[in-house]
Design a protein around this motif. Structure first.
Motif: not given
Length: 426
Positions: A267-275, A319-323, A329-333
């Protein structure tokens, strides 16, 4: 911004251990062939006492932050007087400082594991586990025979060479212990089953063992890496600017290779978020975790939808934020999910959905591979629990949420500050 990555086409005598194995009521004569017929390593009473004395001492937990600060020489004032620091290069003093700590600490950690290997019921009598126990004893005695105080560059170099040999010698222990768990399943579960209490005891033992093994290999690996020419942004094995995005991309490449080798497609994989996120971490640990999760997701997706289908994408969110206290990291299938009755079993070292012939093949392989793209897509069943141990080692965690008939979400939590000390068991 999204990135789509597409695939490419207690000390007991040897006699007691042997008698226990051969007479345990759960073991039938046909299953006893899994037990070792080789005599265990014989050690003297003084060596037994040495192990006992070291095991009575407490282990010293370290943190990722402490490893980095020590590697930078920030603790030198605690060990060396000012005039000594002026006479030596700072790097050499760091190496002597770290070597001196390891000379004290490693025998304590090895002694704890030797006693644990001797105490675990039934599993201690498996041939693979006996071999690991003997390996730990050999390494323990080797370190204890080295000079008690490391004060010169020559002593430090000799100590490093010894640890390099020990590090290499122990590189297959992960697979050896997995074989031991396989031998245990074969010897016990095919008969009456180990019983819930015994199964939980074995699981807790393996959790302790693998977590402590990670700790030992981090300490030795960090020391040996500090002796190598400097690499930008690295202090030993720790990268001050670890990029989850780059590591996930490498893990996708490796898992796609493994999946394509097995099924002919992936399968292909899509990465998103705080790259663009970077933070201090051990890249090899994160790669191991992500490789395990992605190859599980790819395997589930292909098997659920069928080899000739158009596979739904696997999604990775960083996912990340200053606080935020963690990088997550979430992996969904959409690989069909996990039955609720198996949810707890996925964390067990005694549970695997791998093909029995694959397990047989790995058990019979003389030179096992700890982990990597050359390993089978599914093997001896330790991938997820080991991944969780890697995450927990530096204060993070790994959790799984699944919807049977649809798919699975895996969440990797990584502590951002790096000030959490090793969760070392007794």
């Amino acid at each position: 911004m999204n990135t789509i990555i597409r695939n490419w086409s207690r000390q007991s005598t040897p006699g007691f251990r042997f008698i226990y194995a051969k007479t345990h009521p759960s073991i039938s004569p046909s299953a006893r062939r899994c037990f070792s017929s080789e005599p265990p390593l014989i050690i003297t009473k003084s060596e037994q006492q040495l192990i006992f004395d070291q095991a009575k001492q407490s282990q010293t937990s370290v943190s990722l932050q402490a490893l980095m600060r020590t590697g930078r020489g920030e603790y030198l004032h605690k060990t060396f007087a000012e005039e000594e620091r002026e006479k030596h290069a700072a790097t050499q003093l760091v190496l002597i400082q770290v070597a001196s700590f390891l000379r004290r600490e490693l025998p304590i950690r090895l002694a704890h594991r030797i006693q644990d290997l001797e105490a675990v019921p039934i599993l201690r009598d498996m041939e693979s586990v006996i071999a690991v126990r003997d390996l730990y004893i050999k390494s323990f005695l080797e370190i204890m025979s080295f000079d008690n105080k490391i004060q010169t560059a020559e002593q430090e170099a000799a100590f490093a060479l010894m640890l390099e040999n020990i590090y290499e010698r122990h590189s297959k222990v992960l697979v050896q212990m997995a074989r031991g768990a396989y031998e245990f399943r074969k010897a016990v579960r095919e008969e009456k089953g180990p019983g819930l209490e015994l199964e939980e005891e074995i699981h807790h033992f393996l959790d302790r063992f693998y977590l402590c093994r990670i700790g030992i290999r981090v300490l030795i690996g960090q020391y040996l890496a500090l002796r190598q020419p400097p690499v930008e942004n690295y202090v030993g094995i720790i990268c001050s600017k670890t990029s989850p995005y780059e590591i996930v991309k490498r893990a996708i490449d490796d898992s796609a290779f493994m999946c394509t080798r097995k099924y002919g497609d992936a399968p292909d994989v899509i990465i998103s978020g705080s790259l663009n996120l970077t933070f201090p971490y051990a890249p090899t640990h994160l790669h191991y975790i992500m490789l395990e999760l992605l190859k599980n997701s790819m395997r589930a997706t292909v098997e659920w939808h069928g080899i000739d289908s158009d596979f739904p994408d696997i999604k990775v969110v960083i996912a990340d934020g200053a606080e935020n206290e963690d990088v997550v990291i979430k992996v969904s299938d959409e690989g069909g999910g996990i039955p609720r009755s198996n949810t707890k079993k996925i964390w067990s070292y005694l549970f695997t959905t791998a093909d029995p012939s694959v397990q047989e093949g790995m058990v019979g392989t003389p030179q096992g591979i700890d982990h990597g793209r050359d390993a089978p897509l599914a093997g001896l069943g330790y991938g997820l629990p080991i991944s969780r141990s890697y995450a927990r080692y530096f204060g993070g965690d790994l959790s799984i949420m699944s919807m049977e008939g649809y798919g699975t979400d895996a969440f990797v939590y990584l502590a951002r500050l790096g000030n959490t000390k090793e969760p070392l068991p007794i």
